[in-house]
Scaffold this motif. Structure first.
Motif, PDB file in Angstrom:
ATOM      1  N   VAL A  31      94.593  -3.757 -76.116  1.00  0.00           N
ATOM      2  CA  VAL A  31      95.589  -3.344 -75.134  1.00  0.00           C
ATOM      3  C   VAL A  31      96.386  -4.564 -74.687  1.00  0.00           C
ATOM      4  O   VAL A  31      95.814  -5.544 -74.196  1.00  0.00           O
ATOM      5  CB  VAL A  31      94.922  -2.684 -73.913  1.00  0.00           C
ATOM      6  CG1 VAL A  31      95.974  -2.193 -72.938  1.00  0.00           C
ATOM      7  CG2 VAL A  31      94.032  -1.532 -74.340  1.00  0.00           C
ATOM      8  N   LYS A  32      97.702  -4.482 -74.870  1.00  0.00           N
ATOM      9  CA  LYS A  32      98.589  -5.536 -74.390  1.00  0.00           C
ATOM     10  C   LYS A  32      99.502  -4.970 -73.319  1.00  0.00           C
ATOM     11  O   LYS A  32      99.665  -3.763 -73.186  1.00  0.00           O
ATOM     12  CB  LYS A  32      99.423  -6.111 -75.546  1.00  0.00           C
ATOM     13  CG  LYS A  32      98.634  -6.918 -76.558  1.00  0.00           C
ATOM     14  CD  LYS A  32      99.567  -7.575 -77.563  1.00  0.00           C
ATOM     15  CE  LYS A  32      98.807  -8.430 -78.570  1.00  0.00           C
ATOM     16  NZ  LYS A  32      99.718  -9.122 -79.504  1.00  0.00           N
ATOM     17  N   LYS A  39      95.352  -3.280 -67.324  1.00  0.00           N
ATOM     18  CA  LYS A  39      94.611  -3.351 -68.589  1.00  0.00           C
ATOM     19  C   LYS A  39      93.110  -3.481 -68.344  1.00  0.00           C
ATOM     20  O   LYS A  39      92.311  -2.774 -68.970  1.00  0.00           O
ATOM     21  CB  LYS A  39      95.117  -4.541 -69.423  1.00  0.00           C
ATOM     22  CG  LYS A  39      96.591  -4.454 -69.790  1.00  0.00           C
ATOM     23  CD  LYS A  39      97.018  -5.567 -70.702  1.00  0.00           C
ATOM     24  CE  LYS A  39      96.890  -6.937 -70.075  1.00  0.00           C
ATOM     25  NZ  LYS A  39      97.775  -7.124 -68.903  1.00  0.00           N
ATOM     26  N   ASP A 115      87.929  -9.285 -72.058  1.00  0.00           N
ATOM     27  CA  ASP A 115      89.126  -9.394 -71.216  1.00  0.00           C
ATOM     28  C   ASP A 115      89.900 -10.680 -71.457  1.00  0.00           C
ATOM     29  O   ASP A 115      89.332 -11.775 -71.412  1.00  0.00           O
ATOM     30  CB  ASP A 115      88.700  -9.310 -69.741  1.00  0.00           C
ATOM     31  CG  ASP A 115      89.858  -8.987 -68.827  1.00  0.00           C
ATOM     32  OD1 ASP A 115      90.806  -8.318 -69.265  1.00  0.00           O
ATOM     33  OD2 ASP A 115      89.818  -9.399 -67.661  1.00  0.00           O
ATOM     34  N   THR A 157      91.643  -6.812 -74.064  1.00  0.00           N
ATOM     35  CA  THR A 157      92.945  -6.961 -73.410  1.00  0.00           C
ATOM     36  C   THR A 157      93.579  -8.296 -73.785  1.00  0.00           C
ATOM     37  O   THR A 157      92.890  -9.277 -74.071  1.00  0.00           O
ATOM     38  CB  THR A 157      92.829  -6.871 -71.881  1.00  0.00           C
ATOM     39  OG1 THR A 157      92.191  -8.057 -71.374  1.00  0.00           O
ATOM     40  CG2 THR A 157      92.040  -5.648 -71.455  1.00  0.00           C
ATOM     41  N   ASN A 159      97.285 -10.669 -72.678  1.00  0.00           N
ATOM     42  CA  ASN A 159      98.544 -10.826 -71.950  1.00  0.00           C
ATOM     43  C   ASN A 159      99.648 -11.354 -72.845  1.00  0.00           C
ATOM     44  O   ASN A 159     100.711 -11.762 -72.372  1.00  0.00           O
ATOM     45  CB  ASN A 159      98.362 -11.762 -70.742  1.00  0.00           C
ATOM     46  CG  ASN A 159      97.571 -11.113 -69.636  1.00  0.00           C
ATOM     47  OD1 ASN A 159      97.630  -9.911 -69.425  1.00  0.00           O
ATOM     48  ND2 ASN A 159      96.796 -11.914 -68.918  1.00  0.00           N
ATOM     49  N   TYR A 176     100.350  -0.825 -76.479  1.00  0.00           N
ATOM     50  CA  TYR A 176     101.068  -1.640 -75.496  1.00  0.00           C
ATOM     51  C   TYR A 176     101.326  -0.789 -74.257  1.00  0.00           C
ATOM     52  O   TYR A 176     101.945   0.281 -74.355  1.00  0.00           O
ATOM     53  CB  TYR A 176     102.396  -2.151 -76.068  1.00  0.00           C
ATOM     54  CG  TYR A 176     103.131  -3.074 -75.118  1.00  0.00           C
ATOM     55  CD1 TYR A 176     102.846  -4.437 -75.105  1.00  0.00           C
ATOM     56  CD2 TYR A 176     104.085  -2.582 -74.226  1.00  0.00           C
ATOM     57  CE1 TYR A 176     103.504  -5.291 -74.228  1.00  0.00           C
ATOM     58  CE2 TYR A 176     104.737  -3.427 -73.349  1.00  0.00           C
ATOM     59  CZ  TYR A 176     104.441  -4.784 -73.359  1.00  0.00           C
ATOM     60  OH  TYR A 176     105.078  -5.625 -72.482  1.00  0.00           O
ATOM     61  N   ILE A 177     100.843  -1.243 -73.111  1.00  0.00           N
ATOM     62  CA  ILE A 177     101.073  -0.514 -71.863  1.00  0.00           C
ATOM     63  C   ILE A 177     102.457  -0.892 -71.343  1.00  0.00           C
ATOM     64  O   ILE A 177     102.680  -2.014 -70.881  1.00  0.00           O
ATOM     65  CB  ILE A 177      99.996  -0.844 -70.809  1.00  0.00           C
ATOM     66  CG1 ILE A 177      98.609  -0.407 -71.286  1.00  0.00           C
ATOM     67  CG2 ILE A 177     100.320  -0.157 -69.488  1.00  0.00           C
ATOM     68  CD1 ILE A 177      97.507  -0.636 -70.282  1.00  0.00           C
TER      69      ILE A 177
END
Length: 279
Positions: A31-32, A39, A115, A157, A159, A176-177
């Motif tokens: 998840v980015k 996230k 994370d 996750t 960033n 991608y959020i």
């Protein structure tokens, strides 16, 4: 069971699809998204929604992949041998289980959060390829092989601070959020502040998105920051009209919750100066 929005977390439909697809495929979910878009909280909500234990591994710049498997404490063993401690005859007394080992050895299926993987060295993801793919690893000090009792739900996750290796990306399901639109953000805010008045919510969101869309902004405020800002607004009992910016300096009310560096504060000050000069 399938993951969906919970009472404390609004998940966009495409995010829920991504989580459930990763669970079905048995692949890590990468998840980015911008910092502050939820996230890390996603893993906690997946854990609660699916009724699984959560194991969190927060990665730092000094974190090594081996730490996620296990660490052999040779220093303690040497010290105990000098003291004549009988524990030294069993090497397992000096092996500390890492987060992956804990997840592999759990009696039930768990959610494993790795994370901010992009904080670590570039080789960190590659060093976990085999373990996340085969769900097993070898303990050289004992000669044992640790295999996962059940494949954990792995949520990773990032960033986007650095590019991740292609070989690692191939083994993940990616999502991608995106930053939520006004309607979704309003729903998120209502979850946290159910008693907020609609007039205040509308005024706050109008101001917030105007700030986010300011050209030249170095750090756009995120979901977590708008929630902090609204908490302060409610604590100060401000009215919708109080959120209107003073044209003399253009800084938003309680701007310290939204603007996180001096460059962005100076940007608004320059815009105010230019605005005064044009009058």
């Amino acid at each position: 069971m399938k993951f969906q929005s919970t009472t404390g977390y609004i998940a966009a439909p495409d995010l829920a699809v991504a989580v459930n697809a990763a669970v079905v495929l048995g692949r890590p979910l990468l998840v980015k998204g911008e910092p502050g878009t939820g996230k890390t909280e996603l893993a906690r909500q997946v854990s609660a929604s699916l009724g699984m234990e959560l194991i969190e591994w927060h990665v730092k710049s000094t974190t090594r992949a081996q730490q996620g498997l296990y660490e052999y404490d040779a220093v303690s063993r040497l010290r105990d041998s000098q003291l004549g401690d009988a524990r030294v005859h069993d090497v397992q007394n000096y092996i500390r289980r890492g987060k992956l080992w804990q997840a592999f050895d759990a009696p039930g299926r768990v959610v494993l959060l790795i994370d901010e993987i992009d904080k670590a060295d570039i080789e960190f993801p590659n060093d976990l390829l085999q373990e996340l793919d085969r769900m097993e690893f070898h303990v050289y000090e004992t000669g044992a092989t640790v295999k996962a009792r059940q494949r954990p739900v792995v949520i990773i996750t990032s960033n986007n601070e650095k590019e991740l290796p292609d070989a690692f990306l191939r083994r993940c399901f990616f999502h991608y959020i995106r930053f939520p639109d006004a309607e979704t953000l309003a729903a998120i805010i209502r979850v946290h502040f159910p008693d907020i008045k609609e007039t205040l919510l509308t005024a706050a969101l109008t101001e917030f998105f105007a700030i986010r869309e300011t050209a030249g902004l170095k750090k756009k405020p995120s979901t977590s920051e708008v929630l902090d800002w609204l908490k302060l607004i409610l604590a100060e009992d401000l009215a919708p009209e109080d959120l209107a910016r003073d044209p003399r300096h253009l800084l938003p009310k309680l701007h310290g919750a939204l603007l996180k560096n001096e460059q962005d504060v100076q940007l608004f000050e320059r815009l105010a100066f230019m605005s005064r000069g044009n009058r």
